[in-house]
Scaffold this motif. Structure first.
Motif, short mmCIF file in Angstrom:
data_model
loop_
_atom_site.label_atom_id
_atom_site.label_comp_id
_atom_site.label_asym_id
_atom_site.label_seq_id
_atom_site.Cartn_x
_atom_site.Cartn_y
_atom_site.Cartn_z
N UNK A 113 0.59 -1.40 -0.11
CA UNK A 113 0.00 0.06 0.08
C UNK A 113 1.12 1.52 -0.14
N UNK A 114 0.54 2.39 -0.34
CA UNK A 114 0.89 3.94 -0.68
C UNK A 114 0.39 4.33 0.76
N UNK A 115 -0.42 3.87 1.77
CA UNK A 115 -0.95 4.67 2.17
C UNK A 115 -0.02 4.62 3.96
N UNK A 116 1.51 3.84 3.54
CA UNK A 116 2.40 3.53 4.65
C UNK A 116 3.89 4.10 4.43
N UNK A 117 4.07 5.31 4.17
CA UNK A 117 5.72 5.60 3.49
C UNK A 117 6.51 5.02 4.47
N UNK A 118 6.17 4.60 5.43
CA UNK A 118 7.44 4.47 6.92
C UNK A 118 7.80 2.95 6.40
N UNK A 165 16.47 5.56 -12.47
CA UNK A 165 16.39 6.42 -11.14
C UNK A 165 16.36 5.78 -10.14
N UNK A 166 16.31 4.62 -10.13
CA UNK A 166 16.79 3.06 -8.98
C UNK A 166 18.50 3.26 -8.58
N UNK A 167 18.82 2.75 -10.00
CA UNK A 167 20.28 3.16 -9.26
C UNK A 167 20.88 3.78 -9.34
N UNK A 168 20.38 4.91 -9.36
CA UNK A 168 21.15 6.67 -9.05
C UNK A 168 20.80 6.53 -7.63
N UNK A 169 19.17 6.28 -7.04
CA UNK A 169 18.92 6.16 -5.81
C UNK A 169 20.24 5.81 -4.84
N UNK A 170 19.74 4.36 -5.15
CA UNK A 170 20.57 2.87 -4.28
C UNK A 170 22.15 3.57 -4.20
N UNK A 171 22.40 4.27 -5.15
CA UNK A 171 23.94 4.78 -4.82
C UNK A 171 24.36 5.23 -3.48
N UNK A 172 22.62 6.29 -3.59
CA UNK A 172 23.10 7.29 -2.63
C UNK A 172 22.61 6.62 -1.29
N UNK A 173 21.63 5.99 -1.26
CA UNK A 173 21.60 4.98 -0.29
C UNK A 173 20.07 3.74 -0.27
N UNK A 174 20.26 2.74 0.47
CA UNK A 174 19.40 1.50 -0.16
C UNK A 174 18.23 2.18 -0.20
N UNK A 175 17.84 1.22 -1.13
CA UNK A 175 16.13 1.36 -0.93
C UNK A 175 15.45 0.23 -0.20
N UNK A 176 14.70 1.16 1.09
CA UNK A 176 13.62 -0.10 1.90
C UNK A 176 12.26 0.22 2.28
N UNK A 177 11.64 1.48 2.33
CA UNK A 177 10.61 1.69 2.63
C UNK A 177 9.73 1.93 1.52
N UNK A 178 8.42 1.70 1.10
CA UNK A 178 7.39 2.55 0.17
C UNK A 178 7.96 3.85 0.41
N UNK A 179 8.23 4.63 0.92
CA UNK A 179 8.13 6.06 0.87
C UNK A 179 9.70 6.00 -0.20
N UNK A 180 10.47 5.29 -0.19
CA UNK A 180 11.18 5.25 -0.74
C UNK A 180 11.50 5.06 -2.26
N UNK A 181 11.02 4.18 -2.32
CA UNK A 181 10.00 3.89 -4.50
C UNK A 181 8.88 4.69 -4.96
N UNK A 182 8.57 5.72 -3.62
CA UNK A 182 7.17 6.76 -3.60
C UNK A 182 8.48 7.98 -4.62
N UNK A 183 9.68 8.23 -3.59
CA UNK A 183 10.57 9.04 -4.24
C UNK A 183 10.73 9.05 -5.53
#
Length: 202
Positions: A113-118, A165-183
């Motif tokens: 769900x999108x409802x809980x970004x955390x 975008x995924x490659x760029x983002x995970x080089x900055x920090x790991x992708x762990x949460x719903x909010x990370x993917x929404x961003x």
């Protein structure tokens, strides 16, 4: 029964199965037991299978007081083995209701769900047998693999953009949460004006 997810196309499914009293049927994607309930009320016996243990418990509560059914935690890819182990043969019909349930989509803790970004970006139907989470895929797959993954629901151009975008983002920090993917999906062009930009990637 209003507290349960409404099973879709029940009438069509039951008509297609041509239920005979005393005959055996397998529901390979049990869900919360809506189809099983209808088959039982028509006089059939049912073996219900689901990969999600939480669905098994929901269906078990819903079917309290009913007879002639058995619920098994398993994967329908092993339907033959499961049927033999439970002495459930021959069968008159098998039902496949494929897809993710609204119960999954409304669960705020499993990453559907999108409802809980955390929430952790998990998305596993069965955490007890599926070791790989959605976040694991986003953090480990090569760019071409990510592109192939996203092309299941996106056009090639959008899939390529999102993989980058995924490659760029995970080089900055790991992708762990719903909010990370929404961003990460912010700004994605899907051509679907009636959908949120994150719907197809999710």
């Amino acid at each position: 029964m209003s507290r349960y997810h409404e099973t879709v196309l029940v009438k069509e499914a039951i008509e297609g199965l041509h239920i005979e009293k005393g005959a055996k049927y397998i529901d390979t994607t049990l869900g919360n037991g809506g189809h099983v309930m209808e088959i039982l009320q028509e006089g059939g016996s049912v073996l219900g299978i689901d990969l999600d243990p939480s669905m098994i418990e929901i269906a078990r509560k819903r079917l309290e007081g009913q007879k002639n059914f058995k619920l098994i935690h398993g994967n329908f890819t092993e339907i033959d083995k499961i049927a033999k182990e439970n002495d459930f043969a021959p069968v008159m019909g098998i039902l496949f209701d494929l897809g993710v349930s609204n119960i999954h989509l409304k669960d705020l803790e499993r990453g559907f769900s999108f409802e809980n970004p955390k929430a952790n970006l998990d998305m596993r139907i069965d955490p007890t047998t599926q070791g790989v989470k959605a976040s694991d895929l986003l953090n480990a797959l090569r760019e071409d693999q990510l592109r192939n993954l996203f092309e299941i629901t996106l056009d090639p151009g959008s899939a390529k953009w999102l993989a980058g975008r995924v490659i760029f983002s995970r080089n900055e920090k790991p992708i762990n949460t719903v909010g990370d993917l929404l961003e990460i999906t912010h700004g994605l062009k899907t051509g679907k004006t009636n959908l949120r930009e994150a719907t197809l990637p999710f």
